[in-house]
Design a protein around this motif. Structure first.
Motif, short mmCIF file in Angstrom:
data_model
loop_
_atom_site.label_atom_id
_atom_site.label_comp_id
_atom_site.label_asym_id
_atom_site.label_seq_id
_atom_site.Cartn_x
_atom_site.Cartn_y
_atom_site.Cartn_z
N UNK A 109 1.07 -1.04 -0.68
CA UNK A 109 -0.10 -0.09 -0.13
C UNK A 109 0.87 1.55 0.21
N UNK A 110 2.23 0.93 0.95
CA UNK A 110 3.13 2.71 1.18
C UNK A 110 3.57 2.46 -0.08
N UNK A 111 4.08 1.95 -0.81
CA UNK A 111 4.93 1.81 -2.61
C UNK A 111 3.61 2.19 -3.54
N UNK A 112 2.80 1.75 -3.17
CA UNK A 112 1.55 1.88 -4.16
C UNK A 112 0.88 3.86 -4.18
N UNK A 113 1.58 3.74 -2.68
CA UNK A 113 0.95 5.38 -2.59
C UNK A 113 2.22 6.28 -3.06
N UNK A 114 3.15 6.14 -3.35
CA UNK A 114 4.53 6.64 -3.52
C UNK A 114 4.07 6.86 -4.97
N UNK A 115 4.06 5.26 -5.97
CA UNK A 115 4.27 4.82 -6.81
C UNK A 115 3.24 6.22 -7.89
N UNK A 116 2.25 6.76 -7.33
CA UNK A 116 0.77 7.61 -7.53
C UNK A 116 1.09 8.67 -7.65
N UNK A 117 1.39 8.69 -6.80
CA UNK A 117 2.29 10.32 -5.95
C UNK A 117 3.12 10.96 -7.39
N UNK A 118 4.49 9.68 -7.36
CA UNK A 118 5.18 10.18 -8.38
C UNK A 118 4.19 10.53 -9.75
N UNK A 119 3.45 10.06 -10.70
CA UNK A 119 2.16 9.87 -11.64
C UNK A 119 2.09 11.04 -11.60
N UNK A 120 1.17 11.98 -10.63
CA UNK A 120 0.69 12.89 -10.43
C UNK A 120 1.44 14.42 -10.55
N UNK A 121 3.49 13.89 -10.17
CA UNK A 121 3.98 14.75 -10.66
C UNK A 121 4.39 15.21 -12.04
N UNK A 122 4.31 13.75 -12.35
CA UNK A 122 5.27 13.61 -13.69
C UNK A 122 3.74 14.48 -14.92
N UNK A 123 2.75 14.01 -14.87
CA UNK A 123 1.52 14.50 -15.66
C UNK A 123 2.01 16.63 -15.73
N UNK A 124 1.85 16.51 -14.05
CA UNK A 124 1.48 18.32 -13.92
C UNK A 124 3.49 19.10 -14.61
N UNK A 125 4.06 17.51 -14.10
CA UNK A 125 5.00 18.61 -14.66
C UNK A 125 5.32 18.77 -16.43
#
Length: 323
Positions: A267-283
């Motif tokens: 669950x924690x790993x999935x949280x980090x992956x989702x956060x990275x995805x949002x940062x990538x898209x908004x960048x």
């Protein structure tokens, strides 16, 4: 400002899953939803009439907003609440609904003529991977829940995607207060009819029930849905729906803290992956949260608008959008 709006939106939208869990033990889903929307619709309706919120809107505009409300509130919420009462945890329900950005992002091009870059697609796929990680971790930790129950929130996600695109193709701009009031009135009628028809209209006397109702009205309806439509107009479909990837991990953490729902390493790993995805898209979209719109509200009537990108070389470039 957009950062603050996005943060508030994620928290308020996630609160809806928690509120559903709060009320799940005291009443049926249609009972909770009826008493969530009936008083709210009466108050909002009276205020909107006094302020003339529907002034200038045609019957067709109001009917379209009613359909949007039927999809984005009635259909979506009924499936979410029903799934939670079937035993699907609040975190898992949010995780399944987290597939929405991938669906909306894929359809934004052909439906709304919005550009989705390769980096945005990478971010969307990465976010889906994070959602899958947390979903499988949460689902395998629970027993006694029928497999088909996990399809119920998926239907709700499709309702919200359909409402998003219907709103995106609306020609007449509708003020957020008028739109929200119409949506709430539609949901109040639908849920009251369902509750009355099933003999579940009478609310329980438990304080926990009314606490859940207050939670849902203030945070989820005013905060979640209000900010959803505001951000949709400010940042575009792809940017707003990418934020949906955050609902899953935020709700999983929230559910673990409030209800002791499972929260492990995956669950924690999935949280980090989702956060990275949002940062990538908004960048990828320059921090605005949405792709370049090839068919904006200002040119849907076929008139020529100036393309801001063309000003960089000192010349004005005009584009024509079709309704």
């Amino acid at each position: 400002m957009n950062v603050l709006l996005r943060t508030a939106f994620v928290l308020c939208w996630s609160s809806g899953f928690i509120g559903a869990k709060l009320g799940a033990g005291s009443a049926a889903a249609v009972t909770i939803l009826m008493w969530r929307f009936l008083p709210l619709a009466l108050v909002l309706g009276a205020v909107s009439l006094a302020r003339g919120a529907w002034r200038g809107l045609t019957a067709r505009d109001v009917a379209r907003q009613s359909v949007i409300g039927l999809l984005s509130q009635s259909g979506y919420l009924l499936t979410v609440y029903h799934a939670i009462q079937l035993g699907v945890s609040s975190g898992t329900t949010a995780l399944i609904d987290g597939v929405q950005p991938l669906v909306a992002g894929a359809l934004a091009g052909p439906v709304l003529r919005q550009y989705v870059s390769r980096r945005q697609w990478l971010g969307l796929c990465l976010g889906l991977g994070g959602v899958v990680l947390v979903t499988t971790a949460d689902a395998t930790a629970r027993t006694g829940v029928p497999r088909w129950a996990y399809l119920v929130p998926f239907l709700g996600m499709l309702c919200l995607v359909a409402a998003t695109f219907l709103e995106g193709r609306t020609r007449t701009p509708v003020a957020p207060d008028a739109a929200m009031t119409t949506h709430c009135l539609t949901s109040a009628v639908v849920f009251t009819a369902l509750a009355a028809g099933t003999g579940a209209a009478r609310p329980p006397a438990e304080p926990s029930f009314w606490a859940a109702i207050a939670w849902l009205v203030v945070l989820s309806t005013f905060g979640g849905y209000g900010l959803y439509w505001v951000l949709l107009r400010r940042t575009g479909v792809t940017g707003v729906n990418t934020l949906m990837f955050l609902m899953a991990p935020v709700t999983a953490v929230w559910g673990a803290l409030m209800f002791a729902e499972p929260f492990g390493v995956r669950t924690a790993v999935g949280l980090c992956v989702a956060l990275a995805a949002v940062g990538l898209v908004h960048r990828a979209d320059g921090g605005t949260g949405g792709g370049k719109d090839r068919g904006t509200d200002g040119n849907r009537d076929g008139r020529r608008n100036e393309n801001r990108d063309g000003r960089r070389d000192g010349r004005r470039t005009r584009t024509t959008a079709r309704a």
